[in-house]
Design a protein around this motif. Structure first.
Motif, PDB file in Angstrom:
ATOM      1  N   GLN A  81       0.825  -1.203   0.000  1.00  0.00           N
ATOM      2  CA  GLN A  81       0.000   0.000   0.000  1.00  0.00           C
ATOM      3  C   GLN A  81       0.866   1.264   0.000  1.00  0.00           C
ATOM      4  O   GLN A  81       0.561   2.252  -0.699  1.00  0.00           O
ATOM      5  CB  GLN A  81      -0.928  -0.014   1.218  1.00  0.00           C
ATOM      6  CG  GLN A  81      -2.028  -1.049   1.139  1.00  0.00           C
ATOM      7  CD  GLN A  81      -2.839  -1.131   2.421  1.00  0.00           C
ATOM      8  OE1 GLN A  81      -2.556  -0.389   3.383  1.00  0.00           O
ATOM      9  NE2 GLN A  81      -3.838  -2.008   2.441  1.00  0.00           N
ATOM     10  N   TYR A  82       1.941   1.260   0.756  1.00  0.00           N
ATOM     11  CA  TYR A  82       2.832   2.425   0.779  1.00  0.00           C
ATOM     12  C   TYR A  82       3.479   2.628  -0.592  1.00  0.00           C
ATOM     13  O   TYR A  82       3.588   3.774  -1.093  1.00  0.00           O
ATOM     14  CB  TYR A  82       3.906   2.232   1.846  1.00  0.00           C
ATOM     15  CG  TYR A  82       4.895   3.359   1.923  1.00  0.00           C
ATOM     16  CD1 TYR A  82       4.535   4.616   2.420  1.00  0.00           C
ATOM     17  CD2 TYR A  82       6.205   3.190   1.463  1.00  0.00           C
ATOM     18  CE1 TYR A  82       5.445   5.664   2.479  1.00  0.00           C
ATOM     19  CE2 TYR A  82       7.125   4.226   1.518  1.00  0.00           C
ATOM     20  CZ  TYR A  82       6.737   5.461   2.031  1.00  0.00           C
ATOM     21  OH  TYR A  82       7.646   6.500   2.081  1.00  0.00           O
ATOM     22  N   ASP A  97       2.249   1.702  -3.446  1.00  0.00           N
ATOM     23  CA  ASP A  97       1.182   2.187  -4.329  1.00  0.00           C
ATOM     24  C   ASP A  97       0.946   3.683  -4.121  1.00  0.00           C
ATOM     25  O   ASP A  97       0.717   4.445  -5.088  1.00  0.00           O
ATOM     26  CB  ASP A  97      -0.111   1.415  -4.063  1.00  0.00           C
ATOM     27  CG  ASP A  97      -0.029  -0.037  -4.506  1.00  0.00           C
ATOM     28  OD1 ASP A  97       0.891  -0.359  -5.294  1.00  0.00           O
ATOM     29  OD2 ASP A  97      -0.866  -0.865  -4.057  1.00  0.00           O
ATOM     30  N   GLN A  98       1.018   4.114  -2.886  1.00  0.00           N
ATOM     31  CA  GLN A  98       0.833   5.536  -2.600  1.00  0.00           C
ATOM     32  C   GLN A  98       1.962   6.380  -3.219  1.00  0.00           C
ATOM     33  O   GLN A  98       1.708   7.445  -3.823  1.00  0.00           O
ATOM     34  CB  GLN A  98       0.776   5.737  -1.090  1.00  0.00           C
ATOM     35  CG  GLN A  98       0.491   7.167  -0.696  1.00  0.00           C
ATOM     36  CD  GLN A  98       0.418   7.339   0.814  1.00  0.00           C
ATOM     37  OE1 GLN A  98       0.566   6.362   1.560  1.00  0.00           O
ATOM     38  NE2 GLN A  98       0.183   8.552   1.267  1.00  0.00           N
ATOM     39  N   CYS A  99       3.204   5.888  -3.099  1.00  0.00           N
ATOM     40  CA  CYS A  99       4.335   6.601  -3.721  1.00  0.00           C
ATOM     41  C   CYS A  99       4.196   6.650  -5.248  1.00  0.00           C
ATOM     42  O   CYS A  99       4.492   7.663  -5.906  1.00  0.00           O
ATOM     43  CB  CYS A  99       5.656   5.941  -3.331  1.00  0.00           C
ATOM     44  SG  CYS A  99       6.061   6.097  -1.588  1.00  0.00           S
ATOM     45  N   LYS A 156       1.409   6.598  -6.942  1.00  0.00           N
ATOM     46  CA  LYS A 156       0.340   7.528  -7.291  1.00  0.00           C
ATOM     47  C   LYS A 156       0.817   8.983  -7.207  1.00  0.00           C
ATOM     48  O   LYS A 156       0.488   9.817  -8.073  1.00  0.00           O
ATOM     49  CB  LYS A 156      -0.857   7.315  -6.362  1.00  0.00           C
ATOM     50  CG  LYS A 156      -1.619   6.037  -6.652  1.00  0.00           C
ATOM     51  CD  LYS A 156      -2.811   5.870  -5.693  1.00  0.00           C
ATOM     52  CE  LYS A 156      -3.553   4.576  -5.978  1.00  0.00           C
ATOM     53  NZ  LYS A 156      -4.693   4.402  -5.051  1.00  0.00           N
ATOM     54  N   GLN A 157       1.593   9.311  -6.168  1.00  0.00           N
ATOM     55  CA  GLN A 157       2.129  10.663  -6.064  1.00  0.00           C
ATOM     56  C   GLN A 157       3.058  10.979  -7.244  1.00  0.00           C
ATOM     57  O   GLN A 157       3.014  12.076  -7.830  1.00  0.00           O
ATOM     58  CB  GLN A 157       2.882  10.808  -4.735  1.00  0.00           C
ATOM     59  CG  GLN A 157       1.981  10.783  -3.527  1.00  0.00           C
ATOM     60  CD  GLN A 157       2.765  10.863  -2.223  1.00  0.00           C
ATOM     61  OE1 GLN A 157       4.006  10.869  -2.238  1.00  0.00           O
ATOM     62  NE2 GLN A 157       2.043  10.926  -1.106  1.00  0.00           N
TER      63      GLN A 157
END
Length: 608
Positions: free
Chosen positions: A135-136, A138-140, A142-143
């Motif tokens: 999840q982390y 994926d967040q990076c 997306k940013q």
């Protein structure tokens, strides 16, 4: 020109999909490992339940066949003792099966269940860590993707501003203010594109770093933890497999000892010893009977011609002889209460002097008129037969055990003397203790009153005197028995012995000898009471707890530990009708036997 900043997402999507597939495979594999562990735990549980059931059934079997009486009442035969030893060893064997079940429950099943819970918690934690790392990342991503898209938009706007500025700058009709405005707009868009570029570069650099950490540090560590967990599960299964076998192996030496004990018990069976016990238990001490005398019934027969010719005696008054009372009548070949009926002796071989001397001595009236005497006795004896059962079925309760055979009487008296001696010793010890306590009280009055012990001392002395009196009385009876037994070996059988009652019958009625004679030659008179055409069916068994001489009419001689058939239950008068294996029937005291009655068609018995 800007294509260097914008790559396709196909590589990332395929890589992410590959990672997701591997993660799901590990998730399924670790879950299968835990399921297999729990399945083995269930197997161990069912195995220990089988052991518990087996041990319980063995104990119930031992309990079913163990003696329900005290060991003193049990037979002392080596075969019985060996069987009880085998039962004890089997009970110990059942205990070892219980140990196996208990050890499997604690060291295998319990350990597996605890480890399974820990394994589930650890697996859940590792999977959660993997999901968080994903999840982390994926967040990076997306940013980084958002900054890239923004940079793309800003670049497109800057390109538009550049085209607009070039158009106005080359247009001669455009005013200076319009050109300046387009130039300012181009500068602003170019500046925004540069800022977006810098932001996108920073996000891309951050994402690449996080991605490297994810795929090179975080995920490998999580996968390694899952691998270690799965390997530890496999090692734990191997350890429990070994524990499963060790539990059984640890009890094998003890089980071997139990089996060796059974073999030892089997080897301890000694037929000679058992025979000696039977002889010792049934030894009565009675003197073997002597020879029967020659009885001559020919004294009332008239002789003609010569002494060798016997004529038929004349009947007085012309009365015909009663065939029922005829001396020459042959007894029926039936089972009599006392065994086979005595055979009628040939009157031609009887001795007149012996017969006359015997009955003249016992019955003086017989000398004057023998036939009238016999008929008179027939009339007087017959009414007594109906009362034989009630008269002779009184349970003997003699304090001196005179109703027992000499040898059994000696044993019983000796046992009573030993018991009384032990009680006397206890009373002596109690008296000595009370006297010592009294001396202490006399020297130290503050500890107690010496006179308070005097009633107890007097009571103890009284008990001692009673016990000494009982011991003396039993010793005198024992001396009497031992004197008779020792002198019996010097006796020589003679014809005179047959004119006296055997040992143990001295308390019978005075007419016993005449009744025996009458019964021998008139057996049909006694068949009405006890003899049936068909023998009574067997309704149970009994074992003699004590010896019984059976001297009275209607009773049956039995020896201690002898097994008899029950053909008639106790009607409330304390006597039970029994039959020996030889066919003899009679009544025995109910309190002298242990009865086992048939309860069903299969012959199962219940001890009463």
């Amino acid at each position: 020109m800007l294509s260097q900043y914008f790559g396709t997402d196909m590589y990332w999507d395929s890589m992410f999909q590959s990672f997701q597939d591997q993660f799901e495979n590990l998730d399924k594999h670790t879950q299968w490992g835990i399921d297999f562990l729990e399945r083995y735990s269930k197997f161990v549980k069912e195995r220990l339940e089988i052991e518990q059931t087996y041990a319980k059934q063995l104990r119930n079997l031992v309990k079913k066949y163990c003696p329900k009486r005290s060991k003193d009442d049990e037979p002392r035969f080596s075969s019985c003792v060996s069987f009880y030893s085998i039962l004890n060893e089997l009970n110990d064997y059942a205990g070892q099966r219980e140990v196996v079940a208990e050890e499997m429950g604690h060291k295998v099943y319990g350990e597996l269940m605890r480890y399974s819970q820990d394994l589930k918690s650890e697996r859940k934690q590792h999977l959660q860590e993997g999901r968080k790392a994903q999840q982390y990342l994926d967040q990076c991503w997306k940013q980084m993707d958002n900054s890239k898209k923004k940079f793309e938009r800003e670049c497109k706007e800057a390109e538009k501003s550049q085209i607009n500025y070039d158009r106005l700058d080359n247009d001669i009709n455009a005013t200076k203010s319009e050109v300046e405005k387009a130039k300012s707009q181009l500068y602003m868009r170019t500046h925004s594109a540069d800022e977006s570029k810098n932001e996108y570069a920073a996000q891309l650099q951050n994402f690449n770093g996080e991605q490297w950490k994810h795929f090179n540090v975080a995920i490998p560590q999580i996968f390694k933890n899952l691998q270690d967990m799965d390997e530890r599960r496999t090692v734990k299964l191997g350890e429990t497999y070994r524990s499963f076998a060790d539990v059984e192996r640890r009890v094998v030496p003890i089980i071997s000892k139990c089996l060796e004990g059974m073999v030892t018990a089997a080897k301890a069976v000694d037929q000679r010893k058992d025979s000696a016990i039977v002889v010792e238990s049934f030894k009565s001490g009675f003197e073997p009977p002597g020879d029967y005398p020659f009885e001559d019934y020919s004294q009332n027969l008239s002789r003609t011609g010569s002494d060798n010719t016997i004529s038929t005696p004349k009947n007085e008054g012309g009365v015909k002889p009663d065939p029922k009372h005829s001396i020459s009548k042959t007894a029926k070949n039936k089972l009599w209460l006392f065994g086979k009926k005595p055979k009628v002796r040939d009157s031609s071989s009887l001795n007149t002097n012996t017969f006359s001397h015997c009955f003249t001595t016992l019955f003086p009236k017989f000398a004057s008129d023998p036939i009238a005497f016999c008929l008179s006795e027939m009339r007087t004896v017959k009414p007594r037969i109906a009362s034989f059962r009630g008269l002779k079925r009184r349970a003997p309760s003699l304090e001196d055990f005179s109703h027992l055979p000499p040898e059994q009487r000696r044993k019983r008296l000796q046992a009573r003397i030993d018991e009384l001696s032990k009680e006397l010793q206890k009373e002596v010890d109690q008296r000595d203790a009370l006297n010592k306590m009294k001396d202490v009280y006399e020297k130290n009055p503050q500890m107690g009153d010496p006179q308070s012990l005097q009633p107890k001392i007097s009571e103890t002395m009284c008990n001692m005197e009673k016990l000494r009196s009982e011991i003396h009385k039993n010793e005198s009876w024992l001396s009497e028995v031992e004197g008779k037994v020792s002198s019996r070996g010097d006796r020589r059988p003679s014809a005179d012995v047959n004119h006296h009652a055997p040992h143990g019958r001295e308390r019978s009625e005075g007419t016993q000898t005449h009744q025996d004679w009458y019964r021998s030659y008139h057996p049909d008179e006694f068949d009405d009471e006890f003899d049936d055409d068909d023998p009574l069916p067997v309704i149970g068994h009994c074992k003699a707890l004590y010896s019984f001489n059976g001297t009275n009419e209607g009773t049956l001689l039995m020896k201690e530990n002898e097994v008899l058939y029950i053909i008639e239950e106790d009607k409330g008068d304390g006597w039970t009708r029994a039959r020996k294996q030889s066919g003899e029937e009679g009544y025995v005291p109910t309190s002298y036997v242990e009865i086992a009655m048939e309860k069903n068609s299969k012959g199962a018995v219940t001890y009463i």
